[in-house]
Design a protein around this motif. Structure first.
Motif, PDB file in Angstrom:
ATOM      1  N   PHE A  70      65.447  10.944  33.720  1.00  0.00           N
ATOM      2  CA  PHE A  70      66.536  11.906  33.547  1.00  0.00           C
ATOM      3  C   PHE A  70      66.493  12.934  34.673  1.00  0.00           C
ATOM      4  O   PHE A  70      65.432  13.466  34.991  1.00  0.00           O
ATOM      5  N   LEU A  71      67.659  13.233  35.232  1.00  0.00           N
ATOM      6  CA  LEU A  71      67.777  14.264  36.252  1.00  0.00           C
ATOM      7  C   LEU A  71      69.071  15.029  35.989  1.00  0.00           C
ATOM      8  O   LEU A  71      70.162  14.461  36.085  1.00  0.00           O
ATOM      9  N   LEU A  75      68.493  21.837  42.375  1.00  0.00           N
ATOM     10  CA  LEU A  75      67.364  20.905  42.309  1.00  0.00           C
ATOM     11  C   LEU A  75      66.373  21.194  43.425  1.00  0.00           C
ATOM     12  O   LEU A  75      66.742  21.691  44.481  1.00  0.00           O
ATOM     13  N   LYS A  76      65.156  20.819  43.173  1.00  0.00           N
ATOM     14  CA  LYS A  76      64.132  20.869  44.206  1.00  0.00           C
ATOM     15  C   LYS A  76      63.842  19.430  44.646  1.00  0.00           C
ATOM     16  O   LYS A  76      63.974  18.495  43.872  1.00  0.00           O
ATOM     17  N   ARG A  77      63.475  19.277  45.886  1.00  0.00           N
ATOM     18  CA  ARG A  77      63.234  17.953  46.447  1.00  0.00           C
ATOM     19  C   ARG A  77      62.239  17.166  45.612  1.00  0.00           C
ATOM     20  O   ARG A  77      62.415  15.982  45.365  1.00  0.00           O
ATOM     21  N   TYR A  78      61.168  17.828  45.133  1.00  0.00           N
ATOM     22  CA  TYR A  78      60.165  17.101  44.354  1.00  0.00           C
ATOM     23  C   TYR A  78      60.745  16.568  43.049  1.00  0.00           C
ATOM     24  O   TYR A  78      60.302  15.534  42.554  1.00  0.00           O
ATOM     25  N   GLU A  79      61.758  17.232  42.478  1.00  0.00           N
ATOM     26  CA  GLU A  79      62.380  16.738  41.249  1.00  0.00           C
ATOM     27  C   GLU A  79      63.160  15.447  41.517  1.00  0.00           C
ATOM     28  O   GLU A  79      63.108  14.509  40.716  1.00  0.00           O
ATOM     29  N   ILE A  80      63.851  15.417  42.628  1.00  0.00           N
ATOM     30  CA  ILE A  80      64.584  14.202  43.005  1.00  0.00           C
ATOM     31  C   ILE A  80      63.594  13.069  43.272  1.00  0.00           C
ATOM     32  O   ILE A  80      63.792  11.935  42.814  1.00  0.00           O
ATOM     33  N   GLN A 120      60.577  12.722  42.080  1.00  0.00           N
ATOM     34  CA  GLN A 120      59.960  12.284  40.826  1.00  0.00           C
ATOM     35  C   GLN A 120      60.908  11.382  40.052  1.00  0.00           C
ATOM     36  O   GLN A 120      60.503  10.358  39.492  1.00  0.00           O
ATOM     37  N   TRP A 121      62.192  11.715  40.020  1.00  0.00           N
ATOM     38  CA  TRP A 121      63.206  10.896  39.349  1.00  0.00           C
ATOM     39  C   TRP A 121      63.231   9.494  39.970  1.00  0.00           C
ATOM     40  O   TRP A 121      63.195   8.486  39.262  1.00  0.00           O
ATOM     41  N   LYS A 122      63.242   9.427  41.282  1.00  0.00           N
ATOM     42  CA  LYS A 122      63.255   8.142  41.976  1.00  0.00           C
ATOM     43  C   LYS A 122      61.974   7.353  41.699  1.00  0.00           C
ATOM     44  O   LYS A 122      62.020   6.140  41.480  1.00  0.00           O
ATOM     45  N   GLN A 123      60.838   8.034  41.711  1.00  0.00           N
ATOM     46  CA  GLN A 123      59.563   7.360  41.450  1.00  0.00           C
ATOM     47  C   GLN A 123      59.536   6.794  40.028  1.00  0.00           C
ATOM     48  O   GLN A 123      59.088   5.661  39.812  1.00  0.00           O
ATOM     49  N   ASP A 124      60.009   7.581  39.062  1.00  0.00           N
ATOM     50  CA  ASP A 124      60.055   7.107  37.677  1.00  0.00           C
ATOM     51  C   ASP A 124      60.955   5.873  37.558  1.00  0.00           C
ATOM     52  O   ASP A 124      60.610   4.910  36.866  1.00  0.00           O
ATOM     53  N   ILE A 125      62.090   5.901  38.222  1.00  0.00           N
ATOM     54  CA  ILE A 125      62.995   4.747  38.217  1.00  0.00           C
ATOM     55  C   ILE A 125      62.303   3.533  38.835  1.00  0.00           C
ATOM     56  O   ILE A 125      62.334   2.439  38.278  1.00  0.00           O
TER      57      ILE A 125
END
Length: 100
Positions: free
Chosen positions: A24-25, A5-10, A12-17
Protein backbone atom coordinates in the motif's frame (compact mmCIF):
# COMPACT_ATOMS: atom_id res chain seq x y z
CA UNK A 1 1.14 14.33 -9.82
CA UNK A 2 2.15 12.86 -6.45
CA UNK A 3 3.01 14.81 -3.28
CA UNK A 4 3.83 14.05 0.34
CA UNK A 5 6.08 11.02 -0.12
CA UNK A 6 9.65 10.30 0.75
CA UNK A 7 11.88 8.38 -1.63
CA UNK A 8 12.36 5.54 0.87
CA UNK A 9 8.57 5.04 1.04
CA UNK A 10 8.36 4.61 -2.72
CA UNK A 11 11.35 2.26 -2.67
CA UNK A 12 9.81 0.19 0.15
CA UNK A 13 6.52 -0.08 -1.79
CA UNK A 14 8.40 -1.30 -4.87
CA UNK A 15 10.47 -3.76 -2.81
CA UNK A 16 7.34 -5.18 -1.17
CA UNK A 17 5.74 -5.61 -4.60
CA UNK A 18 8.88 -7.30 -5.93
CA UNK A 19 8.73 -9.67 -2.94
CA UNK A 20 5.16 -10.71 -3.80
CA UNK A 21 3.46 -8.80 -1.00
CA UNK A 22 0.29 -6.76 -1.27
CA UNK A 23 1.76 -3.28 -0.81
CA UNK A 24 0.00 0.00 0.00
CA UNK A 25 1.21 3.49 -0.87
CA UNK A 26 -0.96 6.52 -0.11
CA UNK A 27 -0.06 10.05 -1.15
CA UNK A 28 -1.47 13.44 -1.96
CA UNK A 29 -2.39 13.62 -5.60
CA UNK A 30 -3.71 15.97 -8.24
CA UNK A 31 -5.22 14.87 -11.53
CA UNK A 32 -7.44 17.19 -13.57
CA UNK A 33 -9.65 14.21 -14.46
CA UNK A 34 -10.57 13.78 -10.77
CA UNK A 35 -10.77 17.31 -9.29
CA UNK A 36 -12.70 16.17 -6.19
CA UNK A 37 -9.97 13.81 -4.97
CA UNK A 38 -6.85 14.90 -3.10
CA UNK A 39 -5.32 11.51 -2.27
CA UNK A 40 -4.85 8.12 -3.87
CA UNK A 41 -3.78 4.77 -2.48
CA UNK A 42 -1.91 2.47 -4.82
CA UNK A 43 -2.24 -1.21 -3.90
CA UNK A 44 0.23 -3.33 -5.79
CA UNK A 45 1.64 -6.84 -6.06
CA UNK A 46 3.92 -8.55 -8.57
CA UNK A 47 1.68 -11.65 -8.48
CA UNK A 48 -1.30 -10.56 -10.60
CA UNK A 49 -3.46 -13.48 -9.46
CA UNK A 50 -2.83 -12.59 -5.83
CA UNK A 51 -3.58 -8.91 -6.50
CA UNK A 52 -6.77 -9.76 -8.41
CA UNK A 53 -7.94 -12.06 -5.61
CA UNK A 54 -7.22 -9.35 -3.02
CA UNK A 55 -9.16 -6.82 -5.12
CA UNK A 56 -12.08 -9.18 -5.62
CA UNK A 57 -12.87 -9.19 -1.90
CA UNK A 58 -13.41 -5.42 -2.20
CA UNK A 59 -15.34 -5.52 -5.47
CA UNK A 60 -12.38 -4.42 -7.61
CA UNK A 61 -12.23 -5.85 -11.11
CA UNK A 62 -9.07 -7.32 -12.60
CA UNK A 63 -9.34 -4.97 -15.59
CA UNK A 64 -8.85 -2.04 -13.19
CA UNK A 65 -5.27 -3.10 -12.49
CA UNK A 66 -2.80 -0.55 -13.84
CA UNK A 67 0.32 -1.92 -15.49
CA UNK A 68 3.16 0.55 -15.27
CA UNK A 69 6.10 0.61 -17.60
CA UNK A 70 8.84 -1.23 -15.74
CA UNK A 71 6.44 -3.17 -13.54
CA UNK A 72 4.55 -2.47 -10.32
CA UNK A 73 0.99 -3.46 -11.24
CA UNK A 74 -1.51 -1.85 -8.89
CA UNK A 75 -5.06 -0.74 -8.18
CA UNK A 76 -5.75 2.95 -7.57
CA UNK A 77 -8.12 3.62 -4.68
CA UNK A 78 -9.98 6.94 -4.41
CA UNK A 79 -12.60 8.53 -2.22
CA UNK A 80 -14.93 6.56 0.02
CA UNK A 81 -13.74 3.21 -1.33
CA UNK A 82 -10.18 4.22 -0.51
CA UNK A 83 -11.09 5.06 3.09
CA UNK A 84 -13.26 1.96 3.49
CA UNK A 85 -10.50 -0.36 2.28
CA UNK A 86 -7.80 1.35 4.35
CA UNK A 87 -9.98 0.92 7.45
CA UNK A 88 -10.66 -2.75 6.70
CA UNK A 89 -6.93 -3.33 6.14
CA UNK A 90 -6.12 -1.66 9.47
CA UNK A 91 -4.19 1.18 7.82
CA UNK A 92 -5.58 4.04 9.88
CA UNK A 93 -2.14 5.66 9.81
CA UNK A 94 -2.68 6.36 6.09
CA UNK A 95 -6.07 7.93 6.85
CA UNK A 96 -4.66 10.11 9.63
CA UNK A 97 -1.49 11.14 7.81
CA UNK A 98 -3.32 12.27 4.68
CA UNK A 99 -6.56 13.47 6.33
CA UNK A 100 -8.69 11.06 4.30
Amino acid sequence: MAFGLKRYEINQWKQDIDNGKIAFLTHYWFDERFPDYRTVTKVGCRDIDKLALWGKKYGLQIQWIHYRKGGYPHFDLLGERQKEILLKEGLTNHIERFSI
